[in-house]
Design an enzyme around this catalytic site. Sequence first.
Site, PDB file in Angstrom:
ATOM      1  N   GLY A   1      40.615  40.107  47.134  1.00 38.05           N
ATOM      2  CA  GLY A   1      40.409  39.464  45.898  1.00 38.05           C
ATOM      3  C   GLY A   1      40.479  38.094  46.256  1.00 38.05           C
ATOM      4  O   GLY A   1      40.666  37.636  47.216  1.00 38.05           O
ATOM      5  N   CYS A   2      39.969  37.269  45.250  1.00 43.06           N
ATOM      6  CA  CYS A   2      39.795  35.915  45.383  1.00 43.06           C
ATOM      7  C   CYS A   2      40.823  35.081  45.618  1.00 43.06           C
ATOM      8  O   CYS A   2      41.334  34.307  46.561  1.00 43.06           O
ATOM      9  CB  CYS A   2      38.903  35.192  44.245  1.00 43.06           C
ATOM     10  SG  CYS A   2      39.594  35.396  42.618  1.00 43.06           S
ATOM     11  N   PHE A   3      42.043  35.232  44.775  1.00 40.74           N
ATOM     12  CA  PHE A   3      43.350  34.858  44.888  1.00 40.74           C
ATOM     13  C   PHE A   3      43.872  35.150  46.266  1.00 40.74           C
ATOM     14  O   PHE A   3      44.285  34.395  47.068  1.00 40.74           O
ATOM     15  CB  PHE A   3      44.268  35.140  43.692  1.00 40.74           C
ATOM     16  CG  PHE A   3      44.042  34.610  42.428  1.00 40.74           C
ATOM     17  CD1 PHE A   3      43.711  32.909  42.229  1.00 40.74           C
ATOM     18  CD2 PHE A   3      43.565  35.171  41.189  1.00 40.74           C
ATOM     19  CE1 PHE A   3      43.235  32.308  41.049  1.00 40.74           C
ATOM     20  CE2 PHE A   3      43.394  34.538  40.206  1.00 40.74           C
ATOM     21  CZ  PHE A   3      43.144  33.282  40.132  1.00 40.74           C
TER      22      PHE A   3
ATOM     23  N   ALA B   1      42.550  33.287  49.210  1.00 45.11           N
ATOM     24  CA  ALA B   1      43.202  31.752  49.345  1.00 45.11           C
ATOM     25  C   ALA B   1      44.666  31.624  49.581  1.00 45.11           C
ATOM     26  O   ALA B   1      44.997  30.830  50.512  1.00 45.11           O
ATOM     27  CB  ALA B   1      42.856  30.945  48.038  1.00 45.11           C
TER      28      ALA B   1
ATOM     29  N   GLU C   1      38.215  27.503  43.320  1.00 45.76           N
ATOM     30  CA  GLU C   1      39.575  27.993  43.113  1.00 45.76           C
ATOM     31  C   GLU C   1      40.478  27.209  44.020  1.00 45.76           C
ATOM     32  O   GLU C   1      39.824  26.734  45.045  1.00 45.76           O
ATOM     33  CB  GLU C   1      39.676  29.459  43.570  1.00 45.76           C
ATOM     34  CG  GLU C   1      40.848  30.096  43.741  1.00 45.76           C
ATOM     35  CD  GLU C   1      41.270  31.496  43.807  1.00 45.76           C
ATOM     36  OE1 GLU C   1      40.328  32.200  43.095  1.00 45.76           O
ATOM     37  OE2 GLU C   1      41.575  31.996  44.958  1.00 45.76           O
TER      38      GLU C   1
END
Length: 338
Positions: A152-154, A157, A242
């Site tokens: 996932g993107c979160f 990061a 993000e």
Amino acid sequence: MRSSGTPKRILVAGAAGFGGAITCALVHRHPGLELAAATARSDAGARLDEVYPHHRVPVVLEELDLDRHADGIDAAVVAYPHGASAPVVAGLRERGVPVVDFSADFRLRDLQTYERWYVPHVAPQLLEEAVYGLPELYRDELRGAGLIANPGCFPTAALLALAPVARAGLVADVVIDAKTGVSGAGRGASWRTHFSRVDENVDAYGIDGHRHLPEIQQELGVLGATAPVTFIPHLLPLDQGELVSCYVTTSRPVTQADVDELFATAYDAEPFVEVVATSPGVRDVRDTNYARLTARADERTGKVLVFCAIDNVYKGAASQAVQNLNLALGLPETAGLR
């Protein structure tokens, strides 16, 4: 699989979504890949360069037919939502096709955890095969992998921000404050992502528990950090981008020199991670596969502060999928991404 000298033929299923469309563009321009087919559930029959003119990919979106589309391809990217992805992935794996999956269906190793946060799993037999697709942590396992769970993107990061301190046993507690643009919610319209609500506004969401939390906890645990994690995302009036701000309560005192050494050791050789002196912003990484990090030892509070900016639909989805394809297919890891 065909000979190593010819481009690898790639199917992108779910090509009408934001991440799927960018994947098509990256594959289309990749020196070692060929876009064999692009399929869509709602836009079948339309040209991709009409749905997304700025990507300029001159292919017609087709309705997925696994028997036809799996024939003669070297790998597939499945850009479907959770739940819808698993049966397609299972069908491709039954036909021997390596898959990079965008959804959460194969990220969580524990079936009960997945079903608590998502939906009943229709292909749990594939969980053991799946490799978590964060190259900076799992590069060796991704080489030649048959099923890759694109993060996932979160979590992408957050884990890049926290991996060096987690490995060092420094995480006693961590708060992750995340901010993202509306593209992270996908193409489907909703009141939360409506222009009238998002414009000139910032708000927190998922405060009772966001689905990316167990993914972050799982991977921090693999790195040796089992401390409590507080994760709160915020929606910003941005298209894409993000930034995660991580506030780590450390298990022992550390200096800035300690922090610098940890992050240099972790990332000096990484092709897509930049450790910089000033706080990163989302414009710094827009439309790229880069993660840009800053880490600080705060002597006043005794905490370590880490900031990481990525493009949520590139490093947080599409370009990371291509990085994973490169590794799985034996291509140069940076091919088509610089």
